[in-house]
Design an enzyme around this catalytic site. Sequence first.
Site, mmCIF file in Angstrom:
data_model
loop_
_atom_site.group_PDB
_atom_site.id
_atom_site.type_symbol
_atom_site.label_atom_id
_atom_site.label_comp_id
_atom_site.label_asym_id
_atom_site.label_seq_id
_atom_site.Cartn_x
_atom_site.Cartn_y
_atom_site.Cartn_z
ATOM 1 N N CYS A 168 0.872 -1.181 0.000
ATOM 2 C CA CYS A 168 0.000 0.000 0.000
ATOM 3 C C CYS A 168 0.907 1.228 0.000
ATOM 4 O O CYS A 168 2.082 1.148 -0.384
ATOM 5 C CB CYS A 168 -0.981 -0.010 1.180
ATOM 6 S SG CYS A 168 -0.224 0.030 2.817
ATOM 7 N N ARG A 217 -3.356 -0.527 5.563
ATOM 8 C CA ARG A 217 -3.955 -1.645 4.815
ATOM 9 C C ARG A 217 -3.042 -2.854 4.656
ATOM 10 O O ARG A 217 -3.450 -3.987 4.966
ATOM 11 C CB ARG A 217 -4.402 -1.147 3.428
ATOM 12 C CG ARG A 217 -5.551 -0.182 3.490
ATOM 13 C CD ARG A 217 -5.736 0.545 2.175
ATOM 14 N NE ARG A 217 -4.612 1.453 1.909
ATOM 15 C CZ ARG A 217 -4.461 2.169 0.795
ATOM 16 N NH1 ARG A 217 -5.348 2.054 -0.180
ATOM 17 N NH2 ARG A 217 -3.434 2.978 0.657
ATOM 18 N N ASP A 225 -8.160 3.875 1.159
ATOM 19 C CA ASP A 225 -7.199 4.327 2.167
ATOM 20 C C ASP A 225 -7.963 4.842 3.388
ATOM 21 O O ASP A 225 -8.685 5.840 3.298
ATOM 22 C CB ASP A 225 -6.356 5.443 1.532
ATOM 23 C CG ASP A 225 -5.326 6.011 2.489
ATOM 24 O OD1 ASP A 225 -5.330 5.634 3.664
ATOM 25 O OD2 ASP A 225 -4.532 6.844 2.034
HETATM 26 P P1 4NP Z 1 -1.802 2.865 4.092
HETATM 27 O O1 4NP Z 1 -2.427 4.220 4.646
HETATM 28 O O2 4NP Z 1 -1.268 3.163 2.699
HETATM 29 O O3 4NP Z 1 -2.969 1.910 4.055
HETATM 30 O O4 4NP Z 1 -0.730 2.468 5.070
HETATM 31 C C1 4NP Z 1 -1.721 5.432 4.662
HETATM 32 C C2 4NP Z 1 -0.932 5.735 5.748
HETATM 33 C C3 4NP Z 1 -0.255 6.925 5.784
HETATM 34 C C4 4NP Z 1 -0.356 7.820 4.739
HETATM 35 C C5 4NP Z 1 -1.139 7.511 3.641
HETATM 36 C C6 4NP Z 1 -1.817 6.311 3.611
HETATM 37 N N1 4NP Z 1 0.320 9.070 4.784
HETATM 38 O O5 4NP Z 1 0.163 9.864 3.851
HETATM 39 O O6 4NP Z 1 1.050 9.337 5.751
#
Ligand code: 4NP
Length: 152
Positions: free
Chosen positions: A8, A14, A122
């Site tokens: 991800c 995720r 997300d």
């Molecule tokens: P992930 O969620 O891709 O599912 O781990 C996110 C976690 C952090 C960020 C974006 C998506 N961020 O921009 O910090």
Amino acid sequence: MTRILMVCLGNICRSPLAEGILQFKVDPSKIQVDSAGLGNYHVGELPDKRSIQVAGENLIDITDQRARYFEIADFEKYDVIYAMDRDNFKKLMELAPSEIAKMKVKLILTEVFPDENLDVPDPYHDSIYAFRNVYKMLDEACDSITKKLNYE
Ligand code: 4NP
């Protein structure tokens, strides 16, 4: 040994859930599951508290995981690379050094809905309910993966 990588953006919401859920369902002597992020903002961190909570509600412990940055070498190391959403998929396709590498990349929800390009949304800026929804989607996808490939 089959090696599967969940990818991800941050590797804190995720893909740590996807890793924990799939690893819980399969024989670890046959299947190795890992996860990584396409952004480096959270490298070295524990999964998001809400992912830890939702996994725990389902008796899965993901607190041994630490976020890491996706590496080009991962295209060699893994047999299947699951992208959580279309942005992740597109980025992985751009990074893939060969046609063989590209063939390893799949959008994870195509394991449940093969003809639709659906995202695992997300949940980072959302509530615990969004994390529970993510869990449900990933649980179904991981059930399909285990059944289809006889990974249990
Ligand atoms: P992930 O969620 O891709 O599912 O781990 C996110 C976690 C952090 C960020 C974006 C998506 N961020 O921009 O910090």
